[in-house]
Design an enzyme around this catalytic site. Structure first.
Site, mmCIF file in Angstrom:
data_model
loop_
_atom_site.group_PDB
_atom_site.id
_atom_site.type_symbol
_atom_site.label_atom_id
_atom_site.label_comp_id
_atom_site.label_asym_id
_atom_site.label_seq_id
_atom_site.Cartn_x
_atom_site.Cartn_y
_atom_site.Cartn_z
ATOM 1 N N GLU A 15 0.869 -1.180 0.000
ATOM 2 C CA GLU A 15 0.000 0.000 0.000
ATOM 3 C C GLU A 15 0.900 1.222 0.000
ATOM 4 O O GLU A 15 1.832 1.308 0.805
ATOM 5 C CB GLU A 15 -0.865 -0.029 1.256
ATOM 6 C CG GLU A 15 -1.812 1.138 1.375
ATOM 7 C CD GLU A 15 -2.362 1.194 2.779
ATOM 8 O OE1 GLU A 15 -3.351 0.505 3.028
ATOM 9 O OE2 GLU A 15 -1.769 1.909 3.607
ATOM 10 N N TYR A 29 8.564 -0.204 -6.134
ATOM 11 C CA TYR A 29 7.683 -1.375 -6.188
ATOM 12 C C TYR A 29 7.422 -1.808 -7.640
ATOM 13 O O TYR A 29 7.442 -3.004 -7.946
ATOM 14 C CB TYR A 29 6.350 -1.071 -5.489
ATOM 15 C CG TYR A 29 6.485 -0.732 -4.012
ATOM 16 C CD1 TYR A 29 7.577 -1.178 -3.265
ATOM 17 C CD2 TYR A 29 5.530 0.032 -3.349
ATOM 18 C CE1 TYR A 29 7.712 -0.875 -1.917
ATOM 19 C CE2 TYR A 29 5.648 0.336 -2.001
ATOM 20 C CZ TYR A 29 6.743 -0.111 -1.290
ATOM 21 O OH TYR A 29 6.867 0.187 0.043
HETATM 22 C C1 COA Z 1 10.910 4.455 -0.688
HETATM 23 C C2 COA Z 1 12.290 4.250 -0.063
HETATM 24 C C3 COA Z 1 12.178 3.093 0.960
HETATM 25 C C4 COA Z 1 13.273 3.855 -1.181
HETATM 26 O O1 COA Z 1 14.516 3.515 -0.558
HETATM 27 P P1 COA Z 1 15.931 3.818 -1.270
HETATM 28 O O2 COA Z 1 16.985 3.096 -0.495
HETATM 29 O O3 COA Z 1 16.102 5.261 -1.466
HETATM 30 O O4 COA Z 1 15.702 3.117 -2.698
HETATM 31 P P2 COA Z 1 16.836 2.503 -3.647
HETATM 32 O O5 COA Z 1 18.041 3.361 -3.619
HETATM 33 O O6 COA Z 1 17.008 1.052 -3.341
HETATM 34 O O7 COA Z 1 16.135 2.680 -5.072
HETATM 35 C C5 COA Z 1 15.437 1.609 -5.671
HETATM 36 C C6 COA Z 1 14.533 2.160 -6.749
HETATM 37 O O8 COA Z 1 13.497 2.933 -6.148
HETATM 38 C C7 COA Z 1 13.159 4.012 -7.025
HETATM 39 N N1 COA Z 1 13.431 5.268 -6.355
HETATM 40 C C8 COA Z 1 14.027 5.448 -5.160
HETATM 41 N N2 COA Z 1 14.031 6.730 -4.813
HETATM 42 C C9 COA Z 1 13.439 7.410 -5.828
HETATM 43 C C10 COA Z 1 13.117 8.771 -6.056
HETATM 44 N N3 COA Z 1 13.436 9.715 -5.161
HETATM 45 N N4 COA Z 1 12.474 9.100 -7.206
HETATM 46 C C11 COA Z 1 12.130 8.166 -8.106
HETATM 47 N N5 COA Z 1 12.415 6.831 -7.938
HETATM 48 C C12 COA Z 1 13.051 6.468 -6.813
HETATM 49 C C13 COA Z 1 13.998 3.832 -8.270
HETATM 50 O O9 COA Z 1 13.277 3.016 -9.163
HETATM 51 C C14 COA Z 1 15.195 3.085 -7.718
HETATM 52 O O10 COA Z 1 15.867 2.340 -8.706
HETATM 53 P P3 COA Z 1 17.146 3.013 -9.451
HETATM 54 O O11 COA Z 1 18.098 3.412 -8.359
HETATM 55 O O12 COA Z 1 17.661 1.883 -10.289
HETATM 56 O O13 COA Z 1 16.622 4.187 -10.202
HETATM 57 C C15 COA Z 1 12.811 5.550 0.611
HETATM 58 O O14 COA Z 1 12.695 6.607 -0.308
HETATM 59 C C16 COA Z 1 12.107 5.917 1.912
HETATM 60 O O15 COA Z 1 12.443 5.436 2.992
HETATM 61 N N6 COA Z 1 11.090 6.796 1.806
HETATM 62 C C17 COA Z 1 10.372 7.270 3.005
HETATM 63 C C18 COA Z 1 9.496 6.170 3.594
HETATM 64 C C19 COA Z 1 8.549 5.598 2.560
HETATM 65 O O16 COA Z 1 7.979 6.309 1.749
HETATM 66 N N7 COA Z 1 8.383 4.250 2.624
HETATM 67 C C20 COA Z 1 7.489 3.540 1.734
HETATM 68 C C21 COA Z 1 6.124 3.524 2.297
HETATM 69 S S1 COA Z 1 5.002 2.696 1.207
#
Ligand code: COA
Length: 130
Positions: free
Chosen positions: A81, A93
């Site tokens: 979600e 996702y």
């Molecule tokens: C969502 C979250 C967990 C992603 O973690 P992360 O360690 O930054 O992600 P990754 O570095 O592993 O990135 C994996 C993929 O996610 C996507 N992604 C991550 N950050 C992104 C951004 N700011 N904008 C667009 N795509 C993004 C990309 O597809 C990326 O792949 P790529 O690096 O090959 O382009 C992080 O941004 C976070 O903690 N956000 C706040 C909490 C949250 O929203 N949790 C999810 C609740 S549903």
């Protein structure tokens, strides 16, 4: 959305099918994920990477670990979600193969919709079977 409190997390993890995963660099926590499995369905309850560690692959690693844990516990599909406005999580996702499964209108206090996504899982040992 309420922040998860340590005590609430500890209580949740005592319930059947619930699990948590922590990503660290040495003793330094970088990210956290929590999920639950009920019968053949799993759900991600929370996923978060420290702002200073974001965009470094930690979220993807945590999601891979969550899917492996869920599949190992017998789940064949994982539900996620996510706020429609959460571009980072949605991109993560979808890049893993999640597909739209529903929409919860005005789900959040700001009036934003929640999207429900479904990620098919491969059971350990099932790859290439058949
Ligand atoms: C969502 C979250 C967990 C992603 O973690 P992360 O360690 O930054 O992600 P990754 O570095 O592993 O990135 C994996 C993929 O996610 C996507 N992604 C991550 N950050 C992104 C951004 N700011 N904008 C667009 N795509 C993004 C990309 O597809 C990326 O792949 P790529 O690096 O090959 O382009 C992080 O941004 C976070 O903690 N956000 C706040 C909490 C949250 O929203 N949790 C999810 C609740 S549903």
């Amino acid at each position: 959305m309420d922040r998860w409190r340590a005590q609430a997390i500890a209580l949740l993890l005592e319930l059947p099918g619930h699990f948590a995963l922590l990503a660290t660099a040495g003793d330094d926590p970088l990210g956290f994920g929590m999920g639950r499995v009920a019968a053949d369905q799993a759900e991600v309850l929370t996923l978060a990477v420290r702002p200073s560690a974001q965009r470094g692959g930690v979220g993807r690693l945590l999601m891979q670990a969550i899917t492996e844990e869920a599949a190992g516990r017998g789940a064949t599909e994982l539900f996620l979600e996510v706020a429609e406005s959460n571009v980072a999580a949605r991109c993560l996702y979808v890049s893993l193969g999640a597909i739209p499964a529903g929409r919860r209108r005005a789900y959040y206090p700001d009036g934003g919709d929640a999207l429900v996504l479904r990620l098919p899982l491969i059971r350990p040992g099932a790859e290439g079977a058949g």
